[in-house]
Design an enzyme around this catalytic site. Structure first.
Site, PDB file in Angstrom:
ATOM      1  N   ASP A  69       0.817  -1.207   0.000  1.00  0.00           N
ATOM      2  CA  ASP A  69       0.000   0.000   0.000  1.00  0.00           C
ATOM      3  C   ASP A  69       0.854   1.261   0.000  1.00  0.00           C
ATOM      4  OD1 ASP A  69      -2.178  -1.660   0.195  1.00  0.00           O
ATOM      5  OD2 ASP A  69      -2.993  -0.729   2.002  1.00  0.00           O
ATOM      6  N   HIS A 214       3.709  -2.051   3.508  1.00  0.00           N
ATOM      7  CA  HIS A 214       3.847  -0.696   2.972  1.00  0.00           C
ATOM      8  C   HIS A 214       5.311  -0.489   2.582  1.00  0.00           C
ATOM      9  CE1 HIS A 214       0.416  -0.551   5.764  1.00  0.00           C
ATOM     10  NE2 HIS A 214      -0.073   0.441   5.033  1.00  0.00           N
TER      11      HIS A 214
END
Length: 258
Positions: A69, A214
């Protein structure tokens, strides 16, 4: 009295289970969200679907999806090098502002190297807290940008913090997007300890899992080689989210989570 005590214990147990589920999902207000599991998407595929989809059939293989993400970032180039070396496809849920805008060549590279390029909204707004018009803008702008760069319009999106509701589903459907949540989180936004990130992922991994990481954080990319090697040693096959659902396909407006 024994019967009342028994009922009370059952009720407390049910409440504890619900609280645990709420904590695990981290959805807005722990509202119940109707989700579809990858195995259900595969089972619901049209009759006569091919026995195999591409090089992996997740009805037979022990599949798991690696997703990232909030990129691209300065770390994404190194991550792509690792994925290429390990021959692992990933799904990237990209942010528009300060990310797609700043690293357009990395977006192109992700698509060119066979990864699934998807959306994490334009500016990471919590979709359940903004107007319908703003939701539509948050979904449409990154899709427009990704399509310009790659020639392909995203069909998947991940709502920030996993927070979603009926209004988000409706607008996502109108924009041709399915929502993808996760089953494994390393909470890498809380630590730069790569060994701890690896440990957290391995402790939660299971068949049909969707791993949330992430690549914007310092400790995450260095953890990726160890995560890949350890899961391969356990017999896992890495796939993109669309491969995980195949021969089913993500349907706009639906929410997918293992």
């Amino acid at each position: 009295m024994k019967m009342r005590t028994g009922h009370r214990r059952l009720r407390l147990s049910a409440l504890a289970s619900a609280a645990a589920a709420c904590l695990a999902l981290t959805l807005s207000g722990c509202a119940e969200v109707d989700t579809t599991a990858p195995s259900t998407a595969r089972a619901d595929a049209a009759h006569g679907a091919p026995a195999h989809f591409g090089s992996v059939d997740c009805r037979e293989a022990k599949c798991i999806a690696l997703t990232f993400d909030a990129g691209p970032s300065e770390n994404s180039g190194r991550l792509l090098d690792i994925l290429k070396e390990k021959k692992v496809p990933a799904t990237f849920f990209l942010l528009g502002a300060r990310h797609i805008e700043k690293y357009p060549e990395l977006v192109k590279r992700m698509a060119a190297e066979g990864h699934e390029v998807a959306s994490h909204t334009w500016d990471h707004k919590i979709l359940t807290r903004i107007s319908d018009a703003r939701i539509r803008e948050e979904l449409k702008r990154p899709d427009d940008a990704i399509e310009r760069l790659t020639g392909h319009r995203p069909t998947l999106m991940r709502p920030p913090q996993g927070r979603t509701d009926a209004d988000v589903h409706k607008i996502a459907k109108e924009e041709g997007l399915a929502e993808v949540l996760w089953s494994v989180t390393a909470k890498d936004y809380t630590t730069n300890d790569s060994a701890l990130i690896t440990k957290r992922v391995l402790a939660q991994a299971s068949r049909d899992g969707i791993i949330l990481l992430h690549d914007i954080y310092k400790g995450t990319v260095p953890a990726v080689p160890g995560i890949i090697d350890a899961l391969k040693a356990r017999g896992y096959v890495f796939v993109t989210v669309p491969q995980l659902l195949a021969p089913g396909k993500a349907e706009p407006g639906k929410v997918y989570r293992p």
